[in-house]
Design a protein around this motif. Structure first.
Motif, PDB file in Angstrom:
ATOM      1  N   GLU A 117       0.954  -1.314  -0.086  1.00  0.00           N
ATOM      2  CA  GLU A 117      -0.398  -0.093   0.521  1.00  0.00           C
ATOM      3  C   GLU A 117       0.245   0.993  -0.163  1.00  0.00           C
ATOM      4  OE1 GLU A 117      -3.025  -0.333   2.636  1.00  0.00           O
ATOM      5  OE2 GLU A 117      -4.169  -1.804   2.397  1.00  0.00           O
ATOM      6  N   LYS A 118       2.197   1.261   0.268  1.00  0.00           N
ATOM      7  CA  LYS A 118       2.586   1.619   0.575  1.00  0.00           C
ATOM      8  C   LYS A 118       3.209   2.561  -0.424  1.00  0.00           C
ATOM      9  CE  LYS A 118       3.729   3.643   5.052  1.00  0.00           C
ATOM     10  NZ  LYS A 118       2.943   5.330   5.143  1.00  0.00           N
ATOM     11  N   SER A 119       3.487   1.669  -2.173  1.00  0.00           N
ATOM     12  CA  SER A 119       3.323   1.971  -3.642  1.00  0.00           C
ATOM     13  C   SER A 119       2.050   2.501  -3.805  1.00  0.00           C
ATOM     14  CB  SER A 119       3.625   0.843  -4.065  1.00  0.00           C
ATOM     15  OG  SER A 119       2.947   0.086  -4.282  1.00  0.00           O
ATOM     16  N   GLY A 120       0.915   2.216  -3.039  1.00  0.00           N
ATOM     17  CA  GLY A 120      -0.580   3.503  -3.780  1.00  0.00           C
ATOM     18  C   GLY A 120      -0.856   2.520  -4.275  1.00  0.00           C
ATOM     19  N   ASN A 121      -0.608   0.757  -3.927  1.00  0.00           N
ATOM     20  CA  ASN A 121      -1.685  -0.668  -4.650  1.00  0.00           C
ATOM     21  C   ASN A 121      -1.923  -0.958  -2.768  1.00  0.00           C
ATOM     22  OD1 ASN A 121      -0.566  -0.060  -7.580  1.00  0.00           O
ATOM     23  ND2 ASN A 121       0.818  -1.935  -7.255  1.00  0.00           N
ATOM     24  N   LEU A 122      -3.594  -0.755  -3.752  1.00  0.00           N
ATOM     25  CA  LEU A 122      -4.772  -1.642  -2.208  1.00  0.00           C
ATOM     26  C   LEU A 122      -4.682  -2.922  -3.374  1.00  0.00           C
ATOM     27  CD1 LEU A 122      -6.539  -1.388   0.570  1.00  0.00           C
ATOM     28  CD2 LEU A 122      -7.889  -0.391  -1.382  1.00  0.00           C
ATOM     29  N   ASN A 123      -4.097  -3.494  -2.351  1.00  0.00           N
ATOM     30  CA  ASN A 123      -4.148  -5.681  -2.546  1.00  0.00           C
ATOM     31  C   ASN A 123      -5.335  -6.305  -1.684  1.00  0.00           C
ATOM     32  OD1 ASN A 123      -4.045  -7.790  -3.915  1.00  0.00           O
ATOM     33  ND2 ASN A 123      -1.651  -8.272  -3.367  1.00  0.00           N
ATOM     34  N   LEU A 124      -6.167  -5.925  -2.401  1.00  0.00           N
ATOM     35  CA  LEU A 124      -7.139  -6.548  -0.866  1.00  0.00           C
ATOM     36  C   LEU A 124      -7.480  -8.552  -1.243  1.00  0.00           C
ATOM     37  CD1 LEU A 124     -10.485  -4.467  -1.824  1.00  0.00           C
ATOM     38  CD2 LEU A 124      -8.920  -4.773   0.763  1.00  0.00           C
ATOM     39  N   GLY A 125      -6.347  -8.958  -2.465  1.00  0.00           N
ATOM     40  CA  GLY A 125      -5.624 -10.451  -3.098  1.00  0.00           C
ATOM     41  C   GLY A 125      -4.444 -10.604  -2.045  1.00  0.00           C
TER      42      GLY A 125
ATOM     43  N   ALA B 208       6.712   8.194  -1.398  1.00  0.00           N
ATOM     44  CA  ALA B 208       6.861   9.141  -2.844  1.00  0.00           C
ATOM     45  C   ALA B 208       5.915   8.853  -4.219  1.00  0.00           C
ATOM     46  CB  ALA B 208       7.878   9.487  -3.486  1.00  0.00           C
ATOM     47  N   VAL B 209       5.781   7.701  -4.415  1.00  0.00           N
ATOM     48  CA  VAL B 209       5.013   6.586  -5.388  1.00  0.00           C
ATOM     49  C   VAL B 209       3.922   6.573  -4.689  1.00  0.00           C
ATOM     50  CG1 VAL B 209       4.751   5.214  -6.567  1.00  0.00           C
ATOM     51  CG2 VAL B 209       7.490   5.532  -6.626  1.00  0.00           C
ATOM     52  N   GLY B 210       3.688   6.704  -3.117  1.00  0.00           N
ATOM     53  CA  GLY B 210       2.678   5.819  -2.885  1.00  0.00           C
ATOM     54  C   GLY B 210       1.951   7.615  -2.883  1.00  0.00           C
ATOM     55  N   GLU B 211       2.372   8.750  -2.449  1.00  0.00           N
ATOM     56  CA  GLU B 211       1.909   9.906  -2.526  1.00  0.00           C
ATOM     57  C   GLU B 211       1.224  10.296  -3.764  1.00  0.00           C
ATOM     58  OE1 GLU B 211       1.099  10.780   0.856  1.00  0.00           O
ATOM     59  OE2 GLU B 211       1.135   9.237   1.520  1.00  0.00           O
ATOM     60  N   ASN B 212       1.878  10.856  -4.639  1.00  0.00           N
ATOM     61  CA  ASN B 212       2.098  11.571  -5.478  1.00  0.00           C
ATOM     62  C   ASN B 212       2.960  10.709  -6.325  1.00  0.00           C
ATOM     63  OD1 ASN B 212       1.863  13.211  -7.933  1.00  0.00           O
ATOM     64  ND2 ASN B 212       0.925  14.962  -6.559  1.00  0.00           N
ATOM     65  N   PRO B 213       2.245   9.741  -7.634  1.00  0.00           N
ATOM     66  CA  PRO B 213       3.060   9.227  -8.502  1.00  0.00           C
ATOM     67  C   PRO B 213       3.340  10.159  -9.902  1.00  0.00           C
ATOM     68  CG  PRO B 213       0.812   8.706  -8.589  1.00  0.00           C
ATOM     69  CD  PRO B 213       1.234   9.254  -7.054  1.00  0.00           C
ATOM     70  N   ALA B 214       2.605  11.044 -10.130  1.00  0.00           N
ATOM     71  CA  ALA B 214       2.868  12.405 -10.816  1.00  0.00           C
ATOM     72  C   ALA B 214       4.484  13.029 -10.468  1.00  0.00           C
ATOM     73  CB  ALA B 214       1.493  13.176 -11.094  1.00  0.00           C
ATOM     74  N   THR B 215       4.830  13.425  -9.363  1.00  0.00           N
ATOM     75  CA  THR B 215       5.548  13.882  -9.038  1.00  0.00           C
ATOM     76  C   THR B 215       6.643  13.381  -8.737  1.00  0.00           C
ATOM     77  OG1 THR B 215       4.058  15.191  -7.724  1.00  0.00           O
ATOM     78  CG2 THR B 215       6.414  15.473  -7.219  1.00  0.00           C
TER      79      THR B 215
END
Length: 328
Positions: free
Chosen positions: A29-37, A189-196
């Motif tokens: 989740e720190k990378s921005g991926n919510l893995n409910l799997g 940083a990727v998890g917070e704002n991947p565009a930045t």
């Protein structure tokens, strides 16, 4: 005193699969991926280890401790990695909805586990609906030799298999990685704002893949521990329960901090078995109320954290959102 020691030991054993799952999900989740799997990945990790252990145990007349540990362990990591790669391909590369994909992975994982587990039970022509890998489990449950001579201290701290200590080490290591390393900073940083992060030269896709796959392998170890250590090598279809979902709940409880997860997972483990140690007679309704405690406490913590409105207690800002580079 014996009852207290027994309760703490069982709480640790119950909490260890949750710690593996929560640590892996926090990293993901720190990378921005919510893995409910995660529940499905833990299930596949368990059955992959069972398959590897089954063929090794049946291919030799004398089970050696080192291959008995390594073969199921490597099979578990391989199965968890492949499932995590499937999730990444769908959500990161193809930009599929993360919630739907995660739920599909969980359903897929349970189906795969039950299929191969049921097939192995048919192969051994067992009269009971479970598969026993007692010799393999013995290697996983080996404790430190000096634990018995240390009384209650030895029972509380040194009477577990190596996977319990590995779970704690991984949780602490992931916490230090996220808070103290440059790569951990890039991942957050990727998890917070991947565009930045992308504009700063950080490879968003690489970090998402690595975090999700490594997190999935860590979670898969929770399934392996449950079968090989906690269940004494006994596999039965649908026997894993709701531990995968509890691990996801634990992520919220720890406000995305793996270090807190070490204590929180053992607390959850204690709450999970509390109904066995509190006298309630034949009143099954009371026992069911006790089983609700982990979920009730998670909801209370979520409410309290939300009321405090502290940024450090919030999930990553882009959690569950696909990143489209052309839109930045």
């Amino acid at each position: 005193m014996e009852v207290i020691v027994s309760f703490i030991q069982r709480a640790v054993l119950q909490g260890t699969p949750l710690l593996f799952g929560a640590t892996g999900e926090i990293l993901t989740e720190k990378s921005g991926n919510l893995n409910l799997g995660i529940p499905g990945i833990m299930y596949i990790g368990a059955i992959s280890g069972v398959v590897g252990g089954f063929f090794y145990q049946n291919s030799t007349s004398r089970v050696q401790p080192v291959p008995a540990v390594l073969i199921p362990l490597l099979c578990c990591l391989a199965g968890s990695l492949l499932t995590s790669l499937l999730y990444c391909f769908l959500t990161v590369t193809l930009k599929a909805n993360q919630n739907v994909t995660g739920l599909a992975i969980t359903t897929f994982g349970v189906g795969i586990g039950n299929f191969f587990g049921g097939s192995l039970i048919k192969i051994v022509k067992s009269d009971v609906p479970y598969l026993a890998l007692v010799k393999i489990a013995k290697a996983y449950k080996t404790t430190l030799p000096f634990a018995k001579g240390m009384g209650a201290i030895g029972q509380l701290f040194f009477s577990y298999g190596f996977l319990v200590y590995l779970a704690v080490i991984l949780a602490v290591a992931v916490g230090l990685f996220l808070s103290r390393s440059r790569a951990g900073l890039y991942l957050r940083a990727v998890g917070e704002n991947p565009a930045t992060a992308d504009a700063a030269g950080i490879n968003v896709t690489r970090y998402k893949y690595l975090a999700t796959c490594i997190g999935g392998m860590i979670a898969g170890l929770g399934g392996l521990f449950y079968i090989m250590d906690y269940s004494n090598g006994i596999w039965s279809n649908n026997g894993f329960g709701d531990r995968g979902w509890l691990a996801i709940a634990l992520v919220i409880f720890t406000v995305w901090r793996p270090n807190i997860g070490v204590f929180a997972s053992f607390l959850f483990g204690g709450l999970y078995i509390l109904h066995m140690f509190i006298p309630s007679g034949m009143n099954l309704a009371v026992k069911e109320l006790y089983k609700m405690l982990p979920y009730v406490i998670t909801i209370l913590v979520l409410v309290i954290v939300s009321m405090q409105k502290k940024r450090e207690n919030d999930p990553p800002a882009s959690l569950g959102l696909s990143y489209f580079r052309e839109e930045r």
